[in-house]
Design a protein around this motif. Structure first.
Motif, PDB file in Angstrom:
ATOM      1  N   ARG A 136      -5.395 -16.818  -5.901  1.00 17.60           N
ATOM      2  CA  ARG A 136      -4.118 -16.241  -5.503  1.00 17.60           C
ATOM      3  C   ARG A 136      -3.314 -17.241  -4.680  1.00 17.60           C
ATOM      4  O   ARG A 136      -2.107 -17.399  -4.866  1.00 17.60           O
ATOM      5  N   THR A 140       0.382 -18.851  -5.481  1.00 18.07           N
ATOM      6  CA  THR A 140       1.469 -18.680  -4.521  1.00 18.07           C
ATOM      7  C   THR A 140       2.071 -20.019  -4.124  1.00 18.07           C
ATOM      8  O   THR A 140       3.305 -20.176  -4.100  1.00 18.07           O
ATOM      9  N   LEU A 196       6.467 -16.053  -1.207  1.00 17.54           N
ATOM     10  CA  LEU A 196       6.125 -14.768  -0.595  1.00 17.54           C
ATOM     11  C   LEU A 196       6.159 -13.637  -1.621  1.00 17.54           C
ATOM     12  O   LEU A 196       5.288 -12.753  -1.618  1.00 17.54           O
ATOM     13  N   THR A 197       7.161 -13.659  -2.502  1.00 13.96           N
ATOM     14  CA  THR A 197       7.274 -12.596  -3.497  1.00 13.96           C
ATOM     15  C   THR A 197       6.127 -12.644  -4.498  1.00 13.96           C
ATOM     16  O   THR A 197       5.498 -11.620  -4.796  1.00 13.96           O
ATOM     17  N   ALA A 200       2.956 -11.531  -2.831  1.00 18.98           N
ATOM     18  CA  ALA A 200       2.890 -10.082  -2.651  1.00 18.98           C
ATOM     19  C   ALA A 200       2.494  -9.376  -3.946  1.00 18.98           C
ATOM     20  O   ALA A 200       1.668  -8.451  -3.941  1.00 18.98           O
ATOM     21  N   VAL A 201       3.068  -9.819  -5.057  1.00 18.45           N
ATOM     22  CA  VAL A 201       2.715  -9.214  -6.346  1.00 18.45           C
ATOM     23  C   VAL A 201       1.271  -9.554  -6.706  1.00 18.45           C
ATOM     24  O   VAL A 201       0.523  -8.700  -7.210  1.00 18.45           O
ATOM     25  N   ALA A 203      -1.134  -9.966  -4.700  1.00 19.41           N
ATOM     26  CA  ALA A 203      -2.037  -9.194  -3.850  1.00 19.41           C
ATOM     27  C   ALA A 203      -2.180  -7.752  -4.302  1.00 19.41           C
ATOM     28  O   ALA A 203      -3.198  -7.104  -4.007  1.00 19.41           O
ATOM     29  N   THR A 204      -1.193  -7.230  -5.014  1.00 17.68           N
ATOM     30  CA  THR A 204      -1.204  -5.817  -5.393  1.00 17.68           C
ATOM     31  C   THR A 204      -1.399  -5.600  -6.896  1.00 17.68           C
ATOM     32  O   THR A 204      -2.176  -4.749  -7.301  1.00 17.68           O
TER      33      THR A 204
END
Length: 229
Positions: A136, A140, A196-197, A200-201, A203-204
């Motif tokens: 991840r 990123t 960051l965007t 975030a995606v 991570a979820t």
């Protein structure tokens, strides 16, 4: 970076419009082949998200401000062809509804801020992923670095437009120093927002990130290191 009417001469603007129309036609074909029931809503959400973020400016230096371009972000999330089509829709709406960028320069703007940032950004993203960890964090960081490169590449294309058909009184060298220099700073904001965007995606819902398809199985199964098993 939106080019207004009259800043680039008519012949160059016409050629840009024809090229943009051709690229959009190819994107529609490619998108039709690639989109499924899961990706179609995501493409719409990406376009809406980037449209909203482009309305927000952040200070850079010397009274200059910048805003997200978003092409690399779109490409990493939904792929460069679908992403560039989403970006094209954003710029068409901005030009027609908000007069953000000239109508005669619409094709140039679509190539400049849509296709350049999507394809250059995604190409750099793929290269960075070869040397960064397959995790991840690696995705990123690659997205952030590629976002910066996409903005700088777009500023170089802008200088190329100006060299071919610019109507301003400044020399190409002066425009190059100003545009590339400022957008190297603006690219930092782009890198942060993109990273960051995407983070975030990831991570979820890592399964929704086009640029991390090779990690999809490992990430969805919850490998804590984000490594393929």
């Amino acid at each position: 970076m939106h080019i207004p009417d009259g800043f680039i001469n008519a012949p160059t603007s016409i050629v840009g419009g024809v090229l943009a129309a051709g690229l959009i036609a190819v994107s529609i074909k490619k998108a039709g082949d690639a989109l499924d029931d899961r990706q179609l809503p995501l493409a719409g959400l990406v376009a809406a998200f980037i449209f909203a973020l482009q309305m927000l400016n952040f200070p850079v230096a010397g009274g200059t401000s910048g805003h997200l371009l978003g092409g690399c972000l779109a490409a990493v999330l939904v792929g460069p062809w679908v992403g560039s089509l989403a970006m094209s829709v954003v710029f068409i709406v901005q030009a027609l509804v908000f007069a953000d960028g000239g109508l005669t320069a619409l094709g140039l703007n679509i190539i400049l801020m849509g296709y350049t940032t999507c394809f250059v950004g995604y190409g750099i993203f793929r290269l960075l992923r070869l040397v960064l960890p397959r995790s991840r964090t690696g995705v990123t960081l690659a997205a952030g670095g590629a976002g910066w490169c996409g903005v700088v590449a777009a500023s170089i294309v802008f200088v190329g437009y100006y060299a071919i058909g610019g109507t301003g009184g400044a020399s190409t060298g002066t425009v190059a120093v100003a545009m590339i220099g400022v957008h190297m700073l603006i690219g930092i904001g782009e890198a942060v927002i993109t990273g960051l965007t995407v983070g975030a995606v990831m991570a979820t819902r890592p399964d929704l990130v086009y640029g991390a398809q090779d990690l999809r199985a490992a990430l969805v199964t919850g490998d804590p290191a984000g490594q393929p098993s």
